[in-house]
Design a protein around this motif. Sequence first.
Motif, short mmCIF file in Angstrom:
data_model
loop_
_atom_site.label_atom_id
_atom_site.label_comp_id
_atom_site.label_asym_id
_atom_site.label_seq_id
_atom_site.Cartn_x
_atom_site.Cartn_y
_atom_site.Cartn_z
N GLN A 1 78.89 -19.12 112.56
CA GLN A 1 77.70 -19.37 112.28
C GLN A 1 77.18 -20.06 113.60
O GLN A 1 75.74 -19.84 113.87
N SER A 2 78.08 -20.75 114.24
CA SER A 2 77.59 -21.55 115.46
C SER A 2 77.20 -20.24 116.68
O SER A 2 76.32 -20.37 117.31
N ILE A 3 78.32 -19.43 116.78
CA ILE A 3 77.98 -18.16 117.73
C ILE A 3 76.82 -17.51 117.09
O ILE A 3 75.80 -17.17 118.22
N ASP A 4 76.31 -17.14 116.08
CA ASP A 4 75.22 -16.41 115.91
C ASP A 4 74.21 -17.15 115.98
O ASP A 4 73.06 -16.59 116.35
N ALA A 5 74.08 -18.29 115.71
CA ALA A 5 72.83 -19.25 116.10
C ALA A 5 72.45 -19.10 117.54
O ALA A 5 71.37 -19.27 118.14
N ARG A 6 73.59 -19.29 118.70
CA ARG A 6 73.51 -19.43 119.90
C ARG A 6 72.83 -18.09 120.40
O ARG A 6 72.09 -17.88 121.37
N LEU A 7 73.39 -16.83 119.68
CA LEU A 7 72.87 -15.59 120.09
C LEU A 7 71.61 -15.50 119.81
O LEU A 7 70.77 -14.68 120.53
N TYR B 1 69.01 -16.52 122.55
CA TYR B 1 68.92 -15.94 123.69
C TYR B 1 67.62 -15.54 124.13
O TYR B 1 67.29 -15.68 125.31
N ARG B 2 66.69 -14.89 123.26
CA ARG B 2 65.39 -14.43 123.60
C ARG B 2 64.59 -15.71 124.00
O ARG B 2 63.39 -15.38 124.63
N ASN B 3 64.75 -16.86 123.52
CA ASN B 3 64.03 -18.01 124.02
C ASN B 3 64.14 -18.39 125.39
O ASN B 3 63.25 -19.05 125.89
N TYR B 4 65.27 -18.32 125.75
CA TYR B 4 65.65 -18.52 127.07
C TYR B 4 65.67 -17.24 128.50
O TYR B 4 65.19 -17.56 129.68
N PHE B 5 65.90 -16.26 127.89
CA PHE B 5 66.14 -15.00 128.68
C PHE B 5 65.12 -13.91 128.63
O PHE B 5 65.63 -13.13 129.57
N LYS C 1 74.56 -9.47 120.35
CA LYS C 1 73.78 -9.88 119.25
C LYS C 1 74.00 -8.75 118.30
O LYS C 1 73.88 -8.87 116.71
N ASN C 2 73.97 -7.33 118.48
CA ASN C 2 74.29 -6.41 117.71
C ASN C 2 75.80 -6.39 117.03
O ASN C 2 75.97 -6.23 115.85
N THR C 3 76.60 -7.04 117.74
CA THR C 3 77.90 -7.13 117.39
C THR C 3 77.92 -8.24 116.39
O THR C 3 78.56 -8.14 115.06
N SER C 4 77.14 -9.32 116.43
CA SER C 4 76.90 -10.51 115.53
C SER C 4 76.30 -9.96 114.20
O SER C 4 76.48 -10.31 113.09
N ASP C 5 75.22 -9.26 114.40
CA ASP C 5 74.44 -8.69 113.41
C ASP C 5 75.31 -7.88 112.41
O ASP C 5 75.26 -7.84 111.11
N MET C 6 76.22 -6.64 112.98
CA MET C 6 77.05 -5.94 112.16
C MET C 6 78.09 -6.75 111.51
O MET C 6 78.34 -6.50 110.47
#
Length: 92
Positions: free
Chosen positions: A77-83, A86-90, A4-9
């Motif tokens: 965008q699809s990757i970012d949405a999937r990331l 994460y907090r919803n499931y894990f 997620k940090n990678t995506s956010d950056m």
Amino acid sequence: MDLKNTSDMFKIQPFPALNEYHILDNDLTKGINKMIQECKMTGPDHEALHKWLEHILENANKLKSVSDTAAANPIFQSIDARLDEYRNYFES
């Protein structure tokens, strides 16, 4: 989570170039491989995490072969949405 940090950056770049999408693919793939190697989960949670990661890895691999940023952006965008999911499931 490092992915997620990678995506956010990556998102803070106003107009990423094609090579930056390719670098993103490399960074995400490395992060996923590290998560898999360090995974200590077992049972259904383990299977769910790996299933969740498959989508990200498949899309990260697509970034390798894109030839323009117009094709790369929706994949990101699809990757970012999937990331974001994460907090919803894990995470509680």
